[in-house]
Design a protein around this motif. Structure first.
Motif, PDB file in Angstrom:
ATOM      1  N   PRO A   1       0.841  -1.205   0.000  1.00 50.22           N
ATOM      2  CA  PRO A   1       0.000   0.000   0.000  1.00 50.22           C
ATOM      3  C   PRO A   1       0.868   1.244   0.000  1.00 50.22           C
ATOM      4  N   PRO A   2       0.348   2.346  -0.530  1.00 51.66           N
ATOM      5  CA  PRO A   2       1.149   3.579  -0.537  1.00 51.66           C
ATOM      6  C   PRO A   2       1.435   4.030   0.886  1.00 51.66           C
ATOM      7  N   PRO A   3       2.575   4.655   1.127  1.00 52.52           N
ATOM      8  CA  PRO A   3       2.892   5.128   2.477  1.00 52.52           C
ATOM      9  C   PRO A   3       1.947   6.241   2.896  1.00 52.52           C
ATOM     10  N   PRO A   4       1.683   6.358   4.208  1.00 56.38           N
ATOM     11  CA  PRO A   4       0.811   7.445   4.680  1.00 56.38           C
ATOM     12  C   PRO A   4       1.383   8.803   4.310  1.00 56.38           C
ATOM     13  N   VAL A   5       0.490   9.705   3.965  1.00 60.11           N
ATOM     14  CA  VAL A   5       0.900  11.036   3.520  1.00 60.11           C
ATOM     15  C   VAL A   5       0.126  12.086   4.313  1.00 60.11           C
ATOM     16  N   LEU A   6       0.812  13.119   4.728  1.00 61.08           N
ATOM     17  CA  LEU A   6       0.199  14.270   5.365  1.00 61.08           C
ATOM     18  C   LEU A   6      -0.029  15.366   4.325  1.00 61.08           C
ATOM     19  N   HIS A   7      -1.154  16.044   4.429  1.00 61.79           N
ATOM     20  CA  HIS A   7      -1.386  17.206   3.577  1.00 61.79           C
ATOM     21  C   HIS A   7      -0.863  18.436   4.307  1.00 61.79           C
ATOM     22  N   THR A   8       0.141  19.080   3.739  1.00 60.26           N
ATOM     23  CA  THR A   8       0.716  20.288   4.324  1.00 60.26           C
ATOM     24  C   THR A   8       0.418  21.481   3.431  1.00 60.26           C
ATOM     25  N   VAL A   9       0.776  22.661   3.909  1.00 57.46           N
ATOM     26  CA  VAL A   9       0.488  23.875   3.139  1.00 57.46           C
ATOM     27  C   VAL A   9       1.377  24.005   1.918  1.00 57.46           C
TER      28      VAL A   9
ATOM     29  N   ALA B   1      -2.442  22.869   7.851  1.00 53.30           N
ATOM     30  CA  ALA B   1      -3.499  23.859   8.071  1.00 53.30           C
ATOM     31  C   ALA B   1      -4.717  23.187   8.698  1.00 53.30           C
ATOM     32  N   ALA B   2      -5.636  24.027   9.198  1.00 51.40           N
ATOM     33  CA  ALA B   2      -6.818  23.528   9.907  1.00 51.40           C
ATOM     34  C   ALA B   2      -8.086  24.135   9.335  1.00 51.40           C
ATOM     35  N   THR B   3      -9.193  23.469   9.631  1.00 53.57           N
ATOM     36  CA  THR B   3     -10.506  24.017   9.329  1.00 53.57           C
ATOM     37  C   THR B   3     -11.402  23.806  10.533  1.00 53.57           C
ATOM     38  N   GLY B   4     -12.506  24.550  10.569  1.00 50.59           N
ATOM     39  CA  GLY B   4     -13.430  24.450  11.693  1.00 50.59           C
ATOM     40  C   GLY B   4     -13.780  25.830  12.204  1.00 50.59           C
ATOM     41  N   TRP B   5     -14.355  25.873  13.408  1.00 50.22           N
ATOM     42  CA  TRP B   5     -14.692  27.134  14.061  1.00 50.22           C
ATOM     43  C   TRP B   5     -14.252  27.075  15.512  1.00 50.22           C
ATOM     44  N   TYR B   6     -13.736  28.181  15.996  1.00 49.63           N
ATOM     45  CA  TYR B   6     -13.249  28.342  17.367  1.00 49.63           C
ATOM     46  C   TYR B   6     -14.450  28.455  18.307  1.00 49.63           C
TER      47      TYR B   6
ATOM     48  N   GLY C   1      -1.897  33.079  -8.814  1.00 50.58           N
ATOM     49  CA  GLY C   1      -3.255  32.650  -9.114  1.00 50.58           C
ATOM     50  C   GLY C   1      -3.935  32.078  -7.885  1.00 50.58           C
ATOM     51  N   THR C   2      -4.951  31.262  -8.110  1.00 53.41           N
ATOM     52  CA  THR C   2      -5.723  30.667  -7.033  1.00 53.41           C
ATOM     53  C   THR C   2      -5.317  29.218  -6.847  1.00 53.41           C
ATOM     54  N   GLU C   3      -4.994  28.850  -5.606  1.00 52.12           N
ATOM     55  CA  GLU C   3      -4.610  27.494  -5.277  1.00 52.12           C
ATOM     56  C   GLU C   3      -5.510  26.990  -4.162  1.00 52.12           C
ATOM     57  N   ALA C   4      -5.444  25.702  -3.895  1.00 53.28           N
ATOM     58  CA  ALA C   4      -6.219  25.114  -2.811  1.00 53.28           C
ATOM     59  C   ALA C   4      -5.305  24.252  -1.958  1.00 53.28           C
ATOM     60  N   VAL C   5      -5.408  24.432  -0.651  1.00 53.16           N
ATOM     61  CA  VAL C   5      -4.610  23.668   0.306  1.00 53.16           C
ATOM     62  C   VAL C   5      -5.548  22.836   1.150  1.00 53.16           C
ATOM     63  N   ARG C   6      -5.282  21.554   1.228  1.00 51.84           N
ATOM     64  CA  ARG C   6      -6.142  20.670   2.008  1.00 51.84           C
ATOM     65  C   ARG C   6      -5.743  20.698   3.478  1.00 51.84           C
ATOM     66  N   PRO C   7      -6.700  20.947   4.374  1.00 49.94           N
ATOM     67  CA  PRO C   7      -6.384  20.913   5.798  1.00 49.94           C
ATOM     68  C   PRO C   7      -6.095  19.493   6.262  1.00 49.94           C
ATOM     69  N   ALA C   8      -5.358  19.386   7.366  1.00 57.32           N
ATOM     70  CA  ALA C   8      -4.992  18.082   7.917  1.00 57.32           C
ATOM     71  C   ALA C   8      -5.684  17.802   9.240  1.00 57.32           C
TER      72      ALA C   8
END
Length: 343
Positions: A6-14, A99-104, A140-147
């Protein structure tokens, strides 16, 4: 017939995907590199772009001195999140950043949360997790996936109605996407209620970190959270005006002695510019420079320190235990998130 691995685990970073095996040094499990919590105009609770060079310099120094590999950045919606600035800091320092997503907590909820049902809030988070945080850059416009979904906040022993809705939405988004949830428990209070709400939505406690528990002098609560399977975050290390590090060390040792080393997390929660070293604050390195030596002096060996500062946060983020650190000669470029790598 040989089966493919299986592919190694990967973290989504900025700055893009980061294979888990490249995180060989300590992880700061709950930090802020850019945020704006100012509601008075006084400006203390701010880490703006003007502070970014100082932040990057601190992280670069910690990378050189201690091998700092990763910062889990917890600034979410309504907290002044600035993902392009995070990417600039990561590239300048050579330290990976998520990066993170959610509400404080409720005071910082954005208008989009008002009057919305749990399902609608969860859908907003799932969309940002799967599509990425849309950012405008010079190219331009990019997208970063939160972890991580966090820091999801509440104050008091019981979350308010709006805070409970956000916590439940976070749990549903975590179930839909596989991300963990990290909380803000004001002054350490309300962790059991947060866990009950999150687990009540079906989220496994192993995918939950309850925040700021070093501000709560209740070892029995810490043991109960860990025994349930949740991570217990001692994440305000060095903030002596809230709680002394001597007390933090006592509380952490009590948790370790109870057999819950695999559920402890450590960080400093730098949340205003006055905490930076350039402003005579304790800085992001207080954990590594001051607190860990005290933990060593109390009997912790390097294997235990690696568990708490690297393996635990990576297991929370990915659901995968990277295992004990295995020292090996490694080209410096391989460890540098600024160097493009295939996962």
């Amino acid at each position: 017939m040989n089966r493919p691995h299986p592919p190694p685990p990967v973290l989504h970073t900025v700055t893009g995907p980061l294979p888990l095996h490249r995180v060989t040094g300590p992880v700061l499990a709950h930090e802020h590199l850019v945020l704006d919590l100012d509601r008075t105009g006084e400006g203390a609770a701010v880490l703006g772009r003007r502070h970014s060079p100082a932040v990057a310099a601190e992280l670069a120094g910690l990378r050189e001195e201690f091998g700092l590999s990763l910062v889990v950045e917890m600034t979410c919606r309504g907290m002044g999140r600035d993902v392009p600035a995070l990417a600039e800091i990561s590239r300048a320092s050579g330290v990976a950043v998520t990066a993170a997503t959610g509400w404080y907590h409720e005071r910082f909820h954005t208008p989009e949360t008002v009057g919305r049902e749990v399902a609608e809030l969860a859908e907003t988070l799932v969309r940002e997790i799967t599509d990425g945080i849309s950012t405008s850059t010079g190219t331009g416009t990019e997208a970063v996936r939160p972890a991580v979904i966090g820091e999801i906040g509440s104050h008091g022993e019981t979350p308010s109605g709006p805070e409970a809705r956000v916590l439940r939405a976070a749990a549903r988004a975590a179930l839909a996407t596989g991300l963990p949830v990290a909380t803000h428990a004001g002054l350490g209070r309300g962790g059991p209620a947060q866990l009950d709400l999150l687990a009540g939505e079906g989220l496994a406690p192993e995918r939950i970190a309850i925040g700021h528990q070093d501000l709560l002098d209740r070892p029995a609560t810490h043991r109960a959270l860990a025994a349930a399977g949740a991570y217990v975050s001692f994440d305000t290390v060095g903030k002596e005006h809230y709680r002394s590090d001597a007390t933090r060390l006592r509380l952490l040792l009590a948790l370790l002695d109870a057999g819950h080393a695999d559920r402890a997390l450590l960080s400093c929660d730098i949340s205003r510019h006055g905490y930076l070293r350039t402003e005579e604050g304790q800085g992001y390195g207080h954990l590594l420079r001051v607190f860990l030596p005290r933990l060593r002096a109390a009997g912790a060996d390097e294997e235990l320190l690696d568990l708490i500062t690297r393996r635990n946060p990576l297991r929370l983020l990915t659901g995968t235990d990277p295992g004990p650190r295995r020292p090996r000669p490694t080209p410096q470029a391989e460890l540098d998130p600024r160097t493009p790598q295939e996962p």
